[in-house]
Design a protein around this motif. Structure first.
Motif, PDB file in Angstrom:
ATOM      1  N   ASN A  14     -97.724  49.812   6.094  1.00  0.00           N
ATOM      2  CA  ASN A  14     -96.471  49.217   5.614  1.00  0.00           C
ATOM      3  C   ASN A  14     -96.205  47.869   6.281  1.00  0.00           C
ATOM      4  O   ASN A  14     -96.577  47.650   7.433  1.00  0.00           O
ATOM      5  N   SER A  15     -95.532  46.995   5.544  1.00  0.00           N
ATOM      6  CA  SER A  15     -95.230  45.697   6.136  1.00  0.00           C
ATOM      7  C   SER A  15     -93.748  45.354   6.053  1.00  0.00           C
ATOM      8  O   SER A  15     -93.018  45.908   5.231  1.00  0.00           O
ATOM      9  N   ALA A  16     -93.343  44.457   6.936  1.00  0.00           N
ATOM     10  CA  ALA A  16     -92.006  43.849   6.890  1.00  0.00           C
ATOM     11  C   ALA A  16     -92.240  42.354   6.748  1.00  0.00           C
ATOM     12  O   ALA A  16     -93.107  41.792   7.423  1.00  0.00           O
ATOM     13  N   ARG A  62     -85.065  43.105  15.313  1.00  0.00           N
ATOM     14  CA  ARG A  62     -84.527  44.416  15.702  1.00  0.00           C
ATOM     15  C   ARG A  62     -85.254  45.532  14.947  1.00  0.00           C
ATOM     16  O   ARG A  62     -85.634  46.548  15.506  1.00  0.00           O
ATOM     17  N   GLU A  63     -85.467  45.308  13.662  1.00  0.00           N
ATOM     18  CA  GLU A  63     -86.073  46.358  12.832  1.00  0.00           C
ATOM     19  C   GLU A  63     -87.537  46.600  13.229  1.00  0.00           C
ATOM     20  O   GLU A  63     -87.973  47.751  13.315  1.00  0.00           O
ATOM     21  N   VAL A  64     -88.274  45.532  13.468  1.00  0.00           N
ATOM     22  CA  VAL A  64     -89.688  45.715  13.838  1.00  0.00           C
ATOM     23  C   VAL A  64     -89.784  46.469  15.170  1.00  0.00           C
ATOM     24  O   VAL A  64     -90.553  47.436  15.297  1.00  0.00           O
ATOM     25  N   ALA A  65     -88.975  46.053  16.146  1.00  0.00           N
ATOM     26  CA  ALA A  65     -89.025  46.719  17.456  1.00  0.00           C
ATOM     27  C   ALA A  65     -88.604  48.182  17.318  1.00  0.00           C
ATOM     28  O   ALA A  65     -89.212  49.078  17.922  1.00  0.00           O
ATOM     29  N   THR A 112     -93.922  55.809   7.467  1.00  0.00           N
ATOM     30  CA  THR A 112     -93.287  54.622   6.904  1.00  0.00           C
ATOM     31  C   THR A 112     -93.141  53.481   7.911  1.00  0.00           C
ATOM     32  O   THR A 112     -92.614  52.422   7.570  1.00  0.00           O
ATOM     33  N   ALA A 113     -93.574  53.673   9.142  1.00  0.00           N
ATOM     34  CA  ALA A 113     -93.335  52.675  10.192  1.00  0.00           C
ATOM     35  C   ALA A 113     -93.950  51.320   9.827  1.00  0.00           C
ATOM     36  O   ALA A 113     -94.959  51.246   9.122  1.00  0.00           O
ATOM     37  N   ILE A 114     -93.339  50.256  10.329  1.00  0.00           N
ATOM     38  CA  ILE A 114     -93.881  48.908  10.102  1.00  0.00           C
ATOM     39  C   ILE A 114     -95.160  48.751  10.924  1.00  0.00           C
ATOM     40  O   ILE A 114     -95.131  48.853  12.146  1.00  0.00           O
ATOM     41  N   ALA A 157     -92.707  36.468  18.044  1.00  0.00           N
ATOM     42  CA  ALA A 157     -93.464  37.209  19.071  1.00  0.00           C
ATOM     43  C   ALA A 157     -92.628  37.359  20.346  1.00  0.00           C
ATOM     44  O   ALA A 157     -92.536  38.450  20.923  1.00  0.00           O
ATOM     45  N   ALA A 158     -92.011  36.260  20.760  1.00  0.00           N
ATOM     46  CA  ALA A 158     -91.229  36.298  22.000  1.00  0.00           C
ATOM     47  C   ALA A 158     -90.019  37.218  21.856  1.00  0.00           C
ATOM     48  O   ALA A 158     -89.691  38.000  22.767  1.00  0.00           O
ATOM     49  N   ALA A 159     -89.374  37.159  20.705  1.00  0.00           N
ATOM     50  CA  ALA A 159     -88.158  37.955  20.520  1.00  0.00           C
ATOM     51  C   ALA A 159     -88.475  39.453  20.446  1.00  0.00           C
ATOM     52  O   ALA A 159     -87.752  40.281  21.014  1.00  0.00           O
ATOM     53  N   ILE A 160     -89.562  39.809  19.752  1.00  0.00           N
ATOM     54  CA  ILE A 160     -89.917  41.247  19.680  1.00  0.00           C
ATOM     55  C   ILE A 160     -90.347  41.739  21.061  1.00  0.00           C
ATOM     56  O   ILE A 160     -89.954  42.821  21.509  1.00  0.00           O
TER      57      ILE A 160
END
Ligand code: NAP
Length: 525
Positions: A264-266, A284-287, A299-301, A315-318
């Motif tokens: 799955n992708s975001a 927030r959603e990816v983390a 279903t995880a990203i 990258a830095a924010a996640i």
């Protein structure tokens, strides 16, 4: 700790202990043995015959509305035992309470949704699919399509990651349709499903034999599957591929629904630059998807697709968010992410990370400085790992290897067309999510990706508080996906009933076709 017991199987309306080799269920954090299972020596012919011949007719003597009321009674029964279910999930799945809730309360919510939906079908025993259509110019001869419950059993072969939800999200549709259920939970986490079945059987909510549970090996099950039975499989693509070639399907034409693995992708749209609300929502959603249930969600990203110019900022924010995750023993209240389900899964995840590292750089690895809380190195704990591939089109493994743990790859794209093409490189997925500050900018990619995904989840700042989450499967929405994801369909409100029914065209005199509407209700699936 109490002495581990052998969990019994429930078949033909009886509790029966397997009499052969036992498999131990273990605590993935402590390594303690919790219980044993065995399906050896069961009379499977009798199990299938009893479900087909005794439970099926008794269930179908009830109307849809009456069966919906039974679902509501199952909800009451499960709610009364919730605390025990949480304790089992902590011990056997290694999940923190909020992750156990996804499985246990997710199951209860799904059942209660189907109890409500089923009530709308009232006292009917037949579903009408579309209107009557004349086949003769004078209207004397016509056709109408009806759906009737299949006179067989529904066999569920389930995955380890959702022992509760995986059972009830399927059983809700089957039981509402009037089809008895035989469930074989994945062995490693079978305890919770077995206990739930035991509670529902003890409550006497359903006709005897409506709900059977077989814990341990699946040996012999498919050999008993007949032409009117249906099989619903959830698990890996490899096992699904092996099952599909079984004579149950190739010779006897039983139907099989497959929910398999999925990359799955975001997708962060170009307008969602750093500093905007949609950027924050995406991060927030990816983390969250990486850490909830330690990434053990179908279903995880797995792939986070971002415009190349935002790659470093994302990258830095996640990474910053992941650094705030505490991993370890779910019994410790400071722990946010529990363990994987078994040490075998931990090995598979670590191997998977190594495989992806051949083409992706490591952007964040929580295992480097890992200090698991109240859990040793022999536990099944794994900290989150974010990998990265700036030129997404150059990758292969990141698009076709599902690592079933707290792992995702950040992937760069050049333009909108390439983003859509990269999402499709997974050959069909359960879900893709879109993030933009502009709801209407998501229209085109949503429709483009709908042809290769079971669900498209679009998020803008206006739904920050109301959106249901990329990975959360809502019973109102379809669950499943084309291609690699298995080609299956589950849930989607009353659409779920389709799988458990046979559709037939009844053609005849107009008076007969008109009479089909008695004791029937329109199916809005
Ligand atoms: P798995 O190894 O394929 O096992 C799934 C189920 O199949 C288990 O009950 C297993 O029993 C059984 N099984 C294994 N070999 C079999 C055979 N030859 N004949 C009949 N049954 C057989 O998958 P898993 O490791 O439990 O689950 C993880 C995978 O499931 C991931 O890839 C994930 O993406 C996928 N998944 C998909 C969804 C979805 O809805 N699409 C949901 C959850 C998980 P034993 O446990 O006894 O081996």
């Amino acid at each position: 700790m109490s002495t581990p017991v052998l969990l019994e199987n429930h078949v033909a309306g009886q509790w029966v202990a397997g009499n052969g080799e036992r498999t131990a269920l273990t605590d993935p954090v402590t390594g303690d043995t919790l219980a044993y299972v065995s399906s050896a020596g069961l009379d499977l012919d009798a199990a299938f015959a009893f479900a087909r011949e005794r439970a099926g007719p008794a269930l179908r003597a009830l109307s849809y509305g009456e069966r919906a009321r039974r679902l509501a009674q199952i909800v009451t029964t499960l709610q009364a035992n919730r605390d025990d279910y949480y304790a089992i999930a902590t011990a056997n799945s290694g999940t923190v309470a909020s992750d156990s809730a996804l499985d246990i309360d997710g199951a209860i919510y799904t059942l209660s949704t189907y109890a409500k939906l089923g009530a709308t079908l009232g006292d009917a025993h037949t579903l009408l699919d579309g209107a009557a259509v004349p086949l003769a110019k004078d209207g004397s001869f016509a056709v109408r399509h009806v759906l009737r419950p299949t006179p067989g059993v529904a066999l569920f072969i389930n995955a380890f990651n959702f022992p509760a939800w995986g059972l009830w999200e399927k059983a809700a549709g089957a039981l509402l349709a009037g089809v008895p259920v035989i469930v074989k939970p994945a062995t490693s986490t079978a305890w919770l499903a077995q206990r739930m079945v035991a509670d529902v059987v003890a409550a006497g909510v359903l006709p005897p034999g409506s709900l059977s549970v077989i814990c341990g090996s699946a040996a012999g099950l498919l050999e008993r599957v007949g032409p009117f039975d249906v099989v619903s499989f959830t698990g890996s693509a490899d096992t699904a591929a092996a099952l599909r070639t079984h004579p149950a399907f190739t010779e006897r034409s039983a139907r099989i629904n497959v929910e398999a693995d999925s990359l799955n992708s975001a997708l962060l749209l170009p307008d969602a630059a750093p500093g905007t609300a949609a950027f924050e929502q995406f991060v927030r959603e990816v983390a969250r998807e990486m850490t909830v249930k330690s990434g053990q969600k179908c279903t995880a990203i797995r792939r986070a697709l971002v415009p190349g110019e935002h790659f470093d900022a994302v990258a830095a924010a996640i990474a910053e968010r992941l650094a705030g995750t505490t991993v370890g023993n779910p019994r410790n209240e400071t722990v946010k992410t529990g363990s994987l389900v078994s040490v075998a899964q931990k090995r598979a995840v670590l191997d998977g990370i190594a495989h992806l590292r051949a083409e992706a750089e490591t952007l964040y690895d929580g295992n480097r400085a890992a200090a698991f809380v109240d859990a040793g190195p022999d536990s099944a704990c794994v900290a989150p790992v974010l990998l990265g591939l700036r030129d997404g089109a150059a990758g292969q493994r990141v698009h076709d290897t599902e690592v079933f743990g707290p792992v995702a790859t950040l992937i760069g794209y050049r333009n909108a067309d390439e983003a859509v093409a990269l999402a499709r490189r997974a050959q069909g997925s359960l879900v893709v999510s879109l993030f933009s500050n502009d709801a209407l900018a998501m229209r085109e990619p949503a429709l483009a990706l709908a042809s290769t995904h079971g669900r498209v989840h679009a998020v803008d700042p206006s739904v920050a508080k109301t959106q249901t989450g990329h990975g959360n499967v809502m019973p109102q929405a379809l669950h499943g996906g084309p291609g690699r994801a298995g080609g299956g369909e589950e849930l989607g409100g009353l659409r779920a009933l389709r799988f458990y029914h046979v559709r037939a065209a009844i053609q005849g005199p107009a008076a007969l076709v008109e009479a089909l509407t008695q004791d029937a209700v329109a199916w809005a699936g």
